[in-house]
Design a protein around this motif. Structure first.
Motif: not given
Length: 422
Positions: A162-178, A196-208
């Motif tokens: 649940i904690r991980l889901a809340n962290q991933v859901r937070h909008r600041d995770q797409l920030h470059a310095l997250a 796995a979320f770190d890897s996916t979010l990293g790719q998403l941040r890079h794409s954005l």
């Protein structure tokens, strides 16, 4: 069919069901074993007592020495006649039930003579009932304990998820310095999921980031040639030797240049994706932008043989982002122009909202939501667009907390309604 229950609840249900099965089988096993042992012990005791009565008491001419719940019967002894209810009992140990009464019967037969002992079961039944009550109470308590324990364990197990889901859901995770998520979790399944979320979010941040840079750079570089085109159109408009058709072409170029400038400004603001910067581009009232866009698109609609009406059903004095509102109204009017062959197009203003009505081909109900997706065009696509206009409208409305929806307009046509107050 995939279960829609939350994972925590499914864990609790599985825990309780497992306890139900295990406790149920255990309780039934206890009852069956007790019943079997009881019959075995009673049969041995009756066999021993019957041997004493036949071999000792009767041979000495004494009455059988039995307790009050046990009786002796013999087919060849007049003093101990066999009751009718036990006459058909089989040899060996058996159980006879008559109404509310139950008896254990041990019968021996030899040379057409039979002897038997009959023992009432009320004492055994009382003990069995106590046993059944104890087993049932233990079963119910185990189920309740399983529910409580399952809930506590499920909460404990699900807490990191649940904690991980809340962290991933937070909008600041797409920030470059997250910060990365994985270091906060142990090296287990949840930790692997966080990695796995770190890897996916990293790719998403890079794409954005790459998209923002591309949009910002392209939009910025387009400003200079657009300014040149606009200034050239102003100079050409002052030339007195131009005929009517040439002046119309110059005006058309000027309108296209102005539209491109608005789009460039829109893309720049959207690329920054910061609501506090959405004030860039100026502000204006809904009526002012609607009148401006009406005067711009009305001639094109008249050229196509369509009637255009600007109707003000309510006054709205609020100020809105001029660039965004102009782009939204422009795209909706262009869409109406492309998909309407005859009839009329109406731009209707209300307090806090507006709508564009047309008498065009309409949109099937199952395709209305899809029309706001990129590169989606109607079944009867018109013009040279790529299906990005309505997608841009949707993106602007989401950025400004506006709401846009489409519905049918009987007998034929569509209505695009934009609420400027969410």
């Amino acid at each position: 069919m995939v279960s829609k229950q939350p994972l925590l609840r499914r864990i609790v249900i599985a825990f309780v069901l497992m306890t139900l099965v295990v406790s149920g089988v255990f309780a039934l096993s206890i009852v069956a074993i007790v019943h079997f042992v009881e019959e075995h012990l009673v049969s041995q005791e009756l066999d021993r007592e019957l041997s004493i009565v036949v071999n000792e008491d009767l041979r000495r001419g004494e009455r059988p020495r039995l307790d009050s719940s046990t009786r002796f019967f013999a087919s060849h002894l007049p003093d101990y006649p066999v009751p009718q209810q036990f006459a058909k009992a089989q040899n060996g140990f058996s159980e006879v039930v008559e109404g509310d009464q139950a008896f254990y019967v041990l019968k021996r037969s030899d040379n057409a003579q039979s002897v038997m002992l009959v023992q009432e079961q009320h004492e055994f039944e009382a003990r069995e009932q106590v046993l059944f009550n104890v087993v049932l109470a233990g079963f119910l308590l185990s189920v309740l304990a399983a529910w409580g324990l399952g809930w506590l364990l499920a909460r404990r197990v699900m807490a990191p998820v649940i904690r991980l889901a809340n962290q991933v859901r937070h909008r600041d995770q797409l920030h470059a310095l997250a910060p990365a998520l994985a270091p906060e979790y142990p090296d287990d399944e949840v930790g692997h999921l966080a990695a796995a979320f770190d890897s996916t979010l990293g790719q998403l941040r890079h794409s954005l980031e790459r998209e923002r840079l591309f949009t910002s750079d392209v939009s910025h570089e387009l400003r200079t040639p657009l300014m040149i085109i606009a200034s050239s159109c102003e100079l050409l408009a002052e030339v007195s030797t131009l005929d009517v058709r040439q002046r119309e072409q110059v005006q058309r170029i000027a309108r296209a240049s102005e539209e491109m400038r608005d789009l460039v400004q829109t893309f720049l603001i959207l690329a920054r994706a910061r609501p506090e910067e959405s004030s860039q581009g100026g502000s204006a009232t809904l009526a002012a932008i609607a009148e401006e866009q009406g005067s711009r698109w009305a001639p094109l609609m008249r050229e196509k043989g369509l009637q255009f009406q600007l109707i003000e059903q309510g006054r709205d004095a609020a100020q809105y982002n001029q660039t965004f509102l102009r782009t939204v109204i422009s795209n909706l009017l262009r869409n109406a122009l492309h998909y309407t062959e005859q009839g009329a197009v109406r731009l209707i203003l209300e307090n806090g909202s507006f709508r564009v009505e047309d008498s065009g081909v309409g949109i099937p109900l199952d395709q209305q939501e899809q029309m706001f997706q990129p590169f989606v065009r109607g079944a009867q696509a018109r013009g040279e667009g790529l299906g990005l206009g309505l997608s841009l409208v949707k993106r602007i409305c989401a950025h400004q907390d506006w709401a846009v929806q489409v519905r049918d307009l009987p007998p034929q046509g569509s209505v695009f309604e934009v609420s400027l107050r969410g």
